[in-house]
Design an enzyme around this catalytic site. Structure first.
Site, PDB file in Angstrom:
ATOM      1  N   ARG A 292       0.923  -1.042  -0.388  1.00  0.00           N
ATOM      2  CA  ARG A 292      -0.276  -0.279  -0.191  1.00  0.00           C
ATOM      3  C   ARG A 292       0.732   1.167  -0.241  1.00  0.00           C
ATOM      4  O   ARG A 292       1.708   1.323   0.786  1.00  0.00           O
ATOM      5  CB  ARG A 292      -0.996  -0.462   1.064  1.00  0.00           C
ATOM      6  CG  ARG A 292      -1.511   1.034   1.175  1.00  0.00           C
ATOM      7  CD  ARG A 292      -2.897   1.438   2.734  1.00  0.00           C
ATOM      8  NE  ARG A 292      -3.956   0.528   1.805  1.00  0.00           N
ATOM      9  CZ  ARG A 292      -4.658   0.562   2.195  1.00  0.00           C
ATOM     10  NH1 ARG A 292      -5.497   1.159   3.315  1.00  0.00           N
ATOM     11  NH2 ARG A 292      -6.046   0.149   1.517  1.00  0.00           N
TER      12      ARG A 292
ATOM     13  N   HIS B  67      -7.424   0.656  -6.417  1.00  0.00           N
ATOM     14  CA  HIS B  67      -7.093   0.349  -5.495  1.00  0.00           C
ATOM     15  C   HIS B  67      -8.065  -1.840  -5.759  1.00  0.00           C
ATOM     16  O   HIS B  67      -9.281  -1.570  -5.441  1.00  0.00           O
ATOM     17  CB  HIS B  67      -8.173   0.412  -4.269  1.00  0.00           C
ATOM     18  CG  HIS B  67      -8.883  -0.170  -3.026  1.00  0.00           C
ATOM     19  ND1 HIS B  67      -7.865  -0.860  -2.384  1.00  0.00           N
ATOM     20  CD2 HIS B  67      -9.117   0.124  -1.544  1.00  0.00           C
ATOM     21  CE1 HIS B  67      -8.034  -1.429  -1.546  1.00  0.00           C
ATOM     22  NE2 HIS B  67      -8.568  -0.353  -0.666  1.00  0.00           N
TER      23      HIS B  67
ATOM     24  N   GLN C 128      -9.950  -4.029  -3.815  1.00  0.00           N
ATOM     25  CA  GLN C 128     -11.476  -3.047  -3.180  1.00  0.00           C
ATOM     26  C   GLN C 128     -11.930  -3.643  -4.663  1.00  0.00           C
ATOM     27  O   GLN C 128     -13.925  -4.529  -4.420  1.00  0.00           O
ATOM     28  CB  GLN C 128     -11.469  -2.366  -3.095  1.00  0.00           C
ATOM     29  CG  GLN C 128     -12.398  -1.109  -2.679  1.00  0.00           C
ATOM     30  CD  GLN C 128     -13.583  -1.992  -1.600  1.00  0.00           C
ATOM     31  OE1 GLN C 128     -12.603  -1.619   0.242  1.00  0.00           O
ATOM     32  NE2 GLN C 128     -14.093  -2.392  -1.194  1.00  0.00           N
TER      33      GLN C 128
ATOM     34  N   ASP D 239     -17.346   7.504  -2.057  1.00  0.00           N
ATOM     35  CA  ASP D 239     -15.740   7.047  -0.710  1.00  0.00           C
ATOM     36  C   ASP D 239     -15.766   8.519  -0.279  1.00  0.00           C
ATOM     37  O   ASP D 239     -15.978   9.710  -0.397  1.00  0.00           O
ATOM     38  CB  ASP D 239     -15.075   7.100  -1.681  1.00  0.00           C
ATOM     39  CG  ASP D 239     -13.600   5.823  -1.036  1.00  0.00           C
ATOM     40  OD1 ASP D 239     -13.742   6.384   0.375  1.00  0.00           O
ATOM     41  OD2 ASP D 239     -12.829   5.848  -1.845  1.00  0.00           O
TER      42      ASP D 239
ATOM     43  N   CYS E  56     -16.312   1.593   0.646  1.00  0.00           N
ATOM     44  CA  CYS E  56     -15.476   0.192   0.589  1.00  0.00           C
ATOM     45  C   CYS E  56     -14.764   0.503   2.353  1.00  0.00           C
ATOM     46  O   CYS E  56     -13.816   0.025   2.543  1.00  0.00           O
ATOM     47  CB  CYS E  56     -14.059   0.941  -0.159  1.00  0.00           C
ATOM     48  SG  CYS E  56     -13.710   2.972  -0.165  1.00  0.00           S
TER      49      CYS E  56
ATOM     50  N   ARG F 289     -14.277  -8.931   1.521  1.00  0.00           N
ATOM     51  CA  ARG F 289     -12.767  -8.540   0.891  1.00  0.00           C
ATOM     52  C   ARG F 289     -11.747  -9.732   1.444  1.00  0.00           C
ATOM     53  O   ARG F 289     -10.635 -10.314   0.329  1.00  0.00           O
ATOM     54  CB  ARG F 289     -11.674  -7.198   2.043  1.00  0.00           C
ATOM     55  CG  ARG F 289     -12.505  -5.884   1.842  1.00  0.00           C
ATOM     56  CD  ARG F 289     -11.892  -5.597   0.139  1.00  0.00           C
ATOM     57  NE  ARG F 289     -10.639  -5.322  -0.211  1.00  0.00           N
ATOM     58  CZ  ARG F 289      -9.433  -4.546   0.460  1.00  0.00           C
ATOM     59  NH1 ARG F 289     -10.466  -3.434   1.271  1.00  0.00           N
ATOM     60  NH2 ARG F 289      -8.288  -4.535   0.409  1.00  0.00           N
TER      61      ARG F 289
HETATM   62  N1  NVA Z   1     -10.188   6.397  -1.164  1.00  0.00           N
HETATM   63  C1  NVA Z   1      -9.563   5.948   0.177  1.00  0.00           C
HETATM   64  C2  NVA Z   1     -10.358   4.705   0.137  1.00  0.00           C
HETATM   65  C3  NVA Z   1     -10.073   4.454   1.396  1.00  0.00           C
HETATM   66  C4  NVA Z   1      -9.437   2.018   1.787  1.00  0.00           C
HETATM   67  C5  NVA Z   1      -8.128   6.476   1.071  1.00  0.00           C
HETATM   68  O1  NVA Z   1      -7.279   6.175  -0.793  1.00  0.00           O
HETATM   69  O2  NVA Z   1      -7.819   7.138   1.371  1.00  0.00           O
HETATM   70  N1   CP Z   2     -11.442  -0.715   1.495  1.00  0.00           N
HETATM   71  C1   CP Z   2      -9.623  -0.910   2.297  1.00  0.00           C
HETATM   72  O1   CP Z   2      -9.049  -0.327   1.959  1.00  0.00           O
HETATM   73  O2   CP Z   2      -9.585  -0.305   4.039  1.00  0.00           O
HETATM   74  P1   CP Z   2      -8.821  -0.090   4.625  1.00  0.00           P
HETATM   75  O3   CP Z   2      -7.917   0.898   4.453  1.00  0.00           O
HETATM   76  O4   CP Z   2      -8.829  -0.298   6.001  1.00  0.00           O
HETATM   77  O5   CP Z   2      -7.554  -1.046   4.347  1.00  0.00           O
END
Ligand code: NVA
Ligand code: CP
Length: 307
Positions: free
Chosen positions: A107, A134, A137, A225, A265, A293
């Protein structure tokens, strides 16, 4: 699957047949787990590392549980506890970790970080979220939509809000599966141009407008989101101002089909992109998405790692 079956960095790394296979396998794994059978030995002796440059709840725990329940082992690390945090190059890190591990999930802030890691790694690399995509997801999202709507082809998904990483992968997933996507976002918050072009090249029709009603009318799925993704915090005030008319509330839900489902998500910022009423309504399938997930990633890991 792309590059010798070795990477899942973009949803476009999968073909429609790969997604069908993963969703079928995930449904079987979910059913088995529901019946109480959690442990399988498929990935015995296989080791996955998870490397996080940003926080995570669902991605981290679902990958850890997936690996453990499949009989493998998992190591979770923060970027800054590795020499990467002190400037060691991605190239040498990827080469060294490839000698120890069977797969890595990353990540990262920049999508290019994961791309670069995969370029030098000789083991499968999975994108656990970047600024661009992502894709893990999206696998869980497609699984959830299929559970509720039975089919994917022909389903209309309306995205309301920031055209962000989750939106980009969802567009790709919908394009691959023959679904319709309609996006409502303010000017300047559109999904990535490269994703739109790629989806359109596959024959998908992607509607983008600033009008929530236009996007949500006749939708089978409403997806939203956060307004401020990880990494966008410095821009919070401008984003909150631009996105405040893009809240999924009861009046927005009423514009969609009567049996529409509401997706997110997570993590949810209640009272911003989604109201408490909608979150707690029967239309919200957000907890199922989060549970999926685990099942979808187990299916992905089996595809990538099973000998
Ligand atoms: N769009 C959000 C998704 C988190 C799972 C982010 O990147 O923070
Ligand atoms: N939806 C998702 O990826 O959640 P986290 O940021 O908690 O991993």
């Amino acid at each position: 699957m792309n590059v010798n079956g070795m990477r899942f960095i973009s949803i476009f790394d999968l073909a429609r047949g790969d997604i069908d296979e993963i969703l079928k396998s995930a449904a079987v794994l979910k059913e088995e787990r529901r019946r109480g059978s959690r442990r399988r030995g498929d990935l015995e002796g296989r080791i996955l590392a998870l490397i996080f440059e940003k926080p995570s709840t669902r991605t981290r725990i679902s990958f850890e549980v997936a690996m453990l329940e499949l009989g493998g082992d998992v190591i979770s690390l923060n970027w800054n506890e590795l020499q990467l945090g002190r400037g060691e190059r991605i190239k040498e890190t990827a080469e060294v970790l490839s000698a120890y591990l069977d797969a890595v999930m990353i990540r990262a802030y920049a999508h290019t970080t994961i791309d670069e890691f995969a370029r030098y790694a000789s083991i499968p690399v999975i994108n656990g979220l970047s600024d661009l995509e992502h894709p893990c997801q999206t696998l869980a999202d497609l699984m959830t939509i299929k559970e509720y709507k039975k089919n994917l082809s022909g389903i209309k998904v309306a995205w309301v809000g920031d055209g962000n990483n989750v939106c980009n992968s969802l567009i790709g997933g919908c394009a691959l599966m023959g679904m319709e996507v309609s996006i409502a976002c303010p000017e300047g918050y559109e999904p990535a141009e490269q994703v739109i072009r790629r989806a359109e090249a596959m024959g998908a029709v992607i509607h983008i407008s600033e009008d929530v009603k236009e996007a949500v009318t006749d939708a089978d799925v409403i997806y939203t989101d956060v307004w401020v993704s990880m990494g966008d915090e410095a821009d919070r005030a401008r984003r909150e101002e631009a996105l405040r008319d893009y809240q999924v509330n009861e009046s927005v839900v009423d514009m969609a089909k009567e049996d529409a489902i509401v997706m997110h998500c997570m993590p949810v910022h209640v009272g911003e992109e989604l109201t408490e009423e909608v979150l707690n309504s029967e239309k919200a399938v957000i907890l199922e998405q989060a549970e999926n997930r685990l099942h979808a990633q187990k299916a992905l890991l089996l595809k990538l790692l099973k000998l």
